[in-house]
Design a protein around this motif. Structure first.
Motif, short mmCIF file in Angstrom:
data_model
loop_
_atom_site.label_atom_id
_atom_site.label_comp_id
_atom_site.label_asym_id
_atom_site.label_seq_id
_atom_site.Cartn_x
_atom_site.Cartn_y
_atom_site.Cartn_z
N GLU A 244 0.74 -0.08 14.57
CA GLU A 244 1.38 0.76 13.56
C GLU A 244 1.80 2.09 14.17
O GLU A 244 1.07 2.66 14.99
N TRP B 275 2.67 5.85 12.82
CA TRP B 275 2.61 6.78 11.69
C TRP B 275 3.28 8.07 12.13
O TRP B 275 3.04 8.55 13.24
N TYR C 136 -6.81 8.75 7.64
CA TYR C 136 -6.47 10.17 7.62
C TYR C 136 -7.11 10.81 6.40
O TYR C 136 -7.41 10.15 5.40
N PHE D 13 4.08 10.86 5.02
CA PHE D 13 4.11 10.09 6.26
C PHE D 13 5.22 9.05 6.20
O PHE D 13 5.56 8.56 5.13
N ARG E 155 5.43 5.29 7.80
CA ARG E 155 4.56 4.29 8.42
C ARG E 155 5.40 3.06 8.74
O ARG E 155 6.09 2.52 7.86
N ALA F 292 5.10 -0.76 10.88
CA ALA F 292 4.17 -1.70 11.51
C ALA F 292 4.89 -2.92 12.05
O ALA F 292 5.97 -3.27 11.57
N GLU G 148 1.58 -6.19 5.69
CA GLU G 148 0.17 -6.09 5.31
C GLU G 148 -0.35 -7.42 4.78
O GLU G 148 0.40 -8.24 4.25
#
Length: 142
Positions: free
Chosen positions: A63, A65, A110, A119, A121, A123, A127
């Motif tokens: 990932e 971020w 975090y 943020f 994000r 990946a 998920e």
């Protein structure tokens, strides 16, 4: 920020802004960075100081971020048994735009210190695709 970090494959860099008339841009991720081998998921996250504290572990997914705004404490814990930095923890407080790579198998979370925090994000995998994705509690150290 140092060039090497206490967790193997962890990568952190400041995001520099580009100011133009009426616009500020933060170029975040380029193909030439060679941080992600594929794309599987992206989201914008807005978090507040009361957000739940937990560390996420991704079995397969790397990932990226990017902290866009806010002040946060990042926390990593290397859970990869074959890693040269197995069981090492690392924390970092950031208050400016910052890009981080979280390698698969490293628990990451975090804590928003002054918020809200925003943020980006990204990946390599969506998920909840892998049985080895799970959460662990954020351990408060004295």
């Amino acid at each position: 920020m140092p060039e090497t970090y206490p967790i193997h494959d962890l990568y952190i860099k400041s995001i520099l802004s580009i100011e133009e008339t009426g616009v500020i841009r933060w170029p975040t991720l380029h193909d030439s960075d060679h941080l992600l081998r594929r794309f599987g998921f992206a989201e914008i996250v807005k978090a507040y100081p009361e957000s739940p504290l937990r560390l996420n572990v991704r079995e397969v997914a790397d990932e990226v971020w990017a902290l866009c705004e806010g002040q946060v404490e990042f926390h990593w814990h290397d859970l990869r048994k074959n890693s040269p930095t197995y069981d090492i923890r690392y924390r970092l407080i950031c208050s400016r735009p910052t890009l981080i790579l979280v390698p698969f198998g490293v628990a990451f979370g975090y804590r928003v210190l002054d918020g809200p925090a925003t943020f980006l994000r990204i990946a390599t995998h969506d998920e909840n695709l892998h049985e080895g994705d799970y959460q662990i509690p954020w351990e408060v150290e004295a």
